[in-house]
Design a protein around this motif. Structure first.
Motif, PDB file in Angstrom:
ATOM      1  N   LYS A 122      -0.130   5.072 -13.811  1.00 39.63           N
ATOM      2  CA  LYS A 122      -0.732   6.369 -13.481  1.00 39.63           C
ATOM      3  C   LYS A 122      -1.401   6.426 -12.117  1.00 39.63           C
ATOM      4  O   LYS A 122      -1.616   7.509 -11.593  1.00 39.63           O
ATOM      5  N   LEU A 123      -1.742   5.271 -11.554  1.00 42.97           N
ATOM      6  CA  LEU A 123      -2.425   5.284 -10.260  1.00 42.97           C
ATOM      7  C   LEU A 123      -1.588   4.631  -9.153  1.00 42.97           C
ATOM      8  O   LEU A 123      -1.344   5.250  -8.121  1.00 42.97           O
ATOM      9  N   LEU A 124      -1.169   3.416  -9.368  1.00 41.40           N
ATOM     10  CA  LEU A 124      -0.519   2.667  -8.291  1.00 41.40           C
ATOM     11  C   LEU A 124       0.951   3.037  -8.078  1.00 41.40           C
ATOM     12  O   LEU A 124       1.364   3.264  -6.931  1.00 41.40           O
ATOM     13  N   GLU A 125       1.732   3.111  -9.130  1.00 41.30           N
ATOM     14  CA  GLU A 125       3.157   3.428  -8.963  1.00 41.30           C
ATOM     15  C   GLU A 125       3.378   4.801  -8.326  1.00 41.30           C
ATOM     16  O   GLU A 125       4.218   4.922  -7.434  1.00 41.30           O
ATOM     17  N   PRO A 126       2.636   5.850  -8.723  1.00 41.15           N
ATOM     18  CA  PRO A 126       2.824   7.142  -8.041  1.00 41.15           C
ATOM     19  C   PRO A 126       2.498   7.096  -6.543  1.00 41.15           C
ATOM     20  O   PRO A 126       2.979   7.924  -5.777  1.00 41.15           O
ATOM     21  N   LYS A 127       1.715   6.115  -6.131  1.00 45.77           N
ATOM     22  CA  LYS A 127       1.390   5.956  -4.709  1.00 45.77           C
ATOM     23  C   LYS A 127       2.344   4.978  -4.024  1.00 45.77           C
ATOM     24  O   LYS A 127       2.123   4.575  -2.886  1.00 45.77           O
ATOM     25  N   GLY A 128       3.396   4.566  -4.735  1.00 50.53           N
ATOM     26  CA  GLY A 128       4.394   3.681  -4.167  1.00 50.53           C
ATOM     27  C   GLY A 128       3.981   2.219  -4.092  1.00 50.53           C
ATOM     28  O   GLY A 128       4.556   1.450  -3.339  1.00 50.53           O
ATOM     29  N   ILE A 129       2.990   1.832  -4.873  1.00 52.19           N
ATOM     30  CA  ILE A 129       2.499   0.456  -4.829  1.00 52.19           C
ATOM     31  C   ILE A 129       3.092  -0.344  -5.983  1.00 52.19           C
ATOM     32  O   ILE A 129       2.935   0.013  -7.150  1.00 52.19           O
ATOM     33  N   ASP A 130       3.784  -1.427  -5.629  1.00 49.65           N
ATOM     34  CA  ASP A 130       4.317  -2.377  -6.596  1.00 49.65           C
ATOM     35  C   ASP A 130       3.416  -3.605  -6.534  1.00 49.65           C
ATOM     36  O   ASP A 130       3.358  -4.283  -5.498  1.00 49.65           O
ATOM     37  N   TYR A 131       2.707  -3.871  -7.619  1.00 51.75           N
ATOM     38  CA  TYR A 131       1.743  -4.972  -7.615  1.00 51.75           C
ATOM     39  C   TYR A 131       2.384  -6.290  -7.203  1.00 51.75           C
ATOM     40  O   TYR A 131       1.735  -7.149  -6.608  1.00 51.75           O
ATOM     41  N   ARG A 132       3.680  -6.495  -7.504  1.00 52.88           N
ATOM     42  CA  ARG A 132       4.352  -7.769  -7.198  1.00 52.88           C
ATOM     43  C   ARG A 132       4.426  -8.036  -5.706  1.00 52.88           C
ATOM     44  O   ARG A 132       4.589  -9.186  -5.296  1.00 52.88           O
ATOM     45  N   ASN A 133       4.256  -6.992  -4.902  1.00 55.53           N
ATOM     46  CA  ASN A 133       4.255  -7.174  -3.445  1.00 55.53           C
ATOM     47  C   ASN A 133       2.853  -7.474  -2.909  1.00 55.53           C
ATOM     48  O   ASN A 133       2.697  -7.667  -1.705  1.00 55.53           O
ATOM     49  N   ARG A 134       1.872  -7.483  -3.796  1.00 51.30           N
ATOM     50  CA  ARG A 134       0.486  -7.665  -3.350  1.00 51.30           C
ATOM     51  C   ARG A 134      -0.226  -8.845  -4.007  1.00 51.30           C
ATOM     52  O   ARG A 134      -1.020  -9.515  -3.365  1.00 51.30           O
ATOM     53  N   ILE A 135       0.004  -9.029  -5.311  1.00 53.61           N
ATOM     54  CA  ILE A 135      -0.653 -10.115  -6.053  1.00 53.61           C
ATOM     55  C   ILE A 135       0.388 -10.813  -6.921  1.00 53.61           C
ATOM     56  O   ILE A 135       1.439 -10.247  -7.221  1.00 53.61           O
ATOM     57  N   SER A 136       0.085 -12.030  -7.332  1.00 54.45           N
ATOM     58  CA  SER A 136       1.075 -12.842  -8.039  1.00 54.45           C
ATOM     59  C   SER A 136       1.183 -12.530  -9.523  1.00 54.45           C
ATOM     60  O   SER A 136       2.201 -12.854 -10.131  1.00 54.45           O
ATOM     61  N   ALA A 137       0.174 -11.932 -10.116  1.00 53.44           N
ATOM     62  CA  ALA A 137       0.217 -11.626 -11.545  1.00 53.44           C
ATOM     63  C   ALA A 137      -0.500 -10.307 -11.806  1.00 53.44           C
ATOM     64  O   ALA A 137      -1.493  -9.983 -11.161  1.00 53.44           O
ATOM     65  N   LYS A 138       0.017  -9.558 -12.751  1.00 48.19           N
ATOM     66  CA  LYS A 138      -0.556  -8.269 -13.114  1.00 48.19           C
ATOM     67  C   LYS A 138      -1.910  -8.475 -13.787  1.00 48.19           C
ATOM     68  O   LYS A 138      -2.034  -9.258 -14.729  1.00 48.19           O
ATOM     69  N   LEU A 139      -2.904  -7.789 -13.298  1.00 51.94           N
ATOM     70  CA  LEU A 139      -4.236  -7.799 -13.900  1.00 51.94           C
ATOM     71  C   LEU A 139      -4.343  -6.591 -14.823  1.00 51.94           C
ATOM     72  O   LEU A 139      -3.975  -5.484 -14.439  1.00 51.94           O
ATOM     73  N   LEU A 140      -4.849  -6.786 -16.034  1.00 49.95           N
ATOM     74  CA  LEU A 140      -4.932  -5.708 -17.006  1.00 49.95           C
ATOM     75  C   LEU A 140      -6.387  -5.463 -17.391  1.00 49.95           C
ATOM     76  O   LEU A 140      -6.920  -6.108 -18.295  1.00 49.95           O
ATOM     77  N   PRO A 141      -7.047  -4.537 -16.721  1.00 49.48           N
ATOM     78  CA  PRO A 141      -8.468  -4.301 -17.004  1.00 49.48           C
ATOM     79  C   PRO A 141      -8.671  -3.648 -18.365  1.00 49.48           C
ATOM     80  O   PRO A 141      -7.848  -2.854 -18.827  1.00 49.48           O
ATOM     81  N   ASP A 142      -9.786  -3.991 -19.009  1.00 44.66           N
ATOM     82  CA  ASP A 142     -10.147  -3.307 -20.251  1.00 44.66           C
ATOM     83  C   ASP A 142     -10.385  -1.836 -19.973  1.00 44.66           C
ATOM     84  O   ASP A 142     -10.090  -0.979 -20.795  1.00 44.66           O
ATOM     85  N   GLY A 143     -10.931  -1.536 -18.809  1.00 50.01           N
ATOM     86  CA  GLY A 143     -11.146  -0.162 -18.377  1.00 50.01           C
ATOM     87  C   GLY A 143     -11.292  -0.124 -16.874  1.00 50.01           C
ATOM     88  O   GLY A 143     -11.713  -1.103 -16.257  1.00 50.01           O
TER      89      GLY A 143
END
Length: 172
Positions: A63-84
């Motif tokens: 809802k936030l990063l993908e609509p802005k064209g951001i692929d986490y794999r190009n920035r950090i090595s593992a997906k962080l999943l916040p509780d909130g």
């Protein structure tokens, strides 16, 4: 040993002034329970105006990063999943809840806040967001033996709260 679910808390017991630590409570519950705010489609409204956006786990990406064209794999090595996560103005507040009832590894995980905050800063690079990283801990952590860990958390620009996170700490 399997986890025993909390059968006595949640819902109506959520503190109206903030996120109260309960096994099933989350930031969404605290916002919904507060009489000044309305949460609809992950947008937080006050007096009819959107004042914040709420995300959790994979929703931060979808809802936030993908609509802005951001692929986490190009920035950090593992997906962080916040509780909130709550975006208020240009500050994103990352909330992690930690529960422990006896000695174990959760206490050691608190010392990773500096690394995780830096990973979130890399993830949001170019979005002009300030990143705040907060822990909400159950009352088991309210012991002198954790003072060195708490001092460290604060020294690296993160915050911790025992049992209760006031919504005012989130810019609301």
């Amino acid at each position: 040993m399997p986890r025993i679910p909390n059968t006595v808390g949640g819902g109506s017991r959520t503190n109206l002034n903030g996120l109260k630590f309960e096994a099933r409570a989350d930031l969404r519950d605290a916002i919904i329970a507060h009489p000044d705010y309305v949460l609809n489609n992950d947008k937080v409204y006050k007096d009819g105006e959107v004042i914040a956006r709420y995300f959790e786990k994979h929703g931060l990406y979808k809802k936030l990063l993908e609509p802005k064209g951001i692929d986490y794999r190009n920035r950090i090595s593992a997906k962080l999943l916040p509780d909130g996560a709550l975006l208020v103005g240009n500050t994103i507040y990352i909330i992690e809840k930690k529960y422990q009832a006896g000695s174990g590894s959760v206490a050691e995980k608190l010392q990773t806040c500096d690394f995780k905050k830096k990973q979130y800063i890399k993830l949001f690079d170019g979005l002009d967001f300030e990143v705040e990283y907060y822990y909400v801990l159950n009352d088991w952590f309210d012991q002198p033996v954790f003072q060195d860990v708490f001092d460290y958390i604060e020294s690296v620009g993160c915050k911790y709260f025992i049992v209760d996170l006031p919504l005012s700490e989130l810019g609301l």
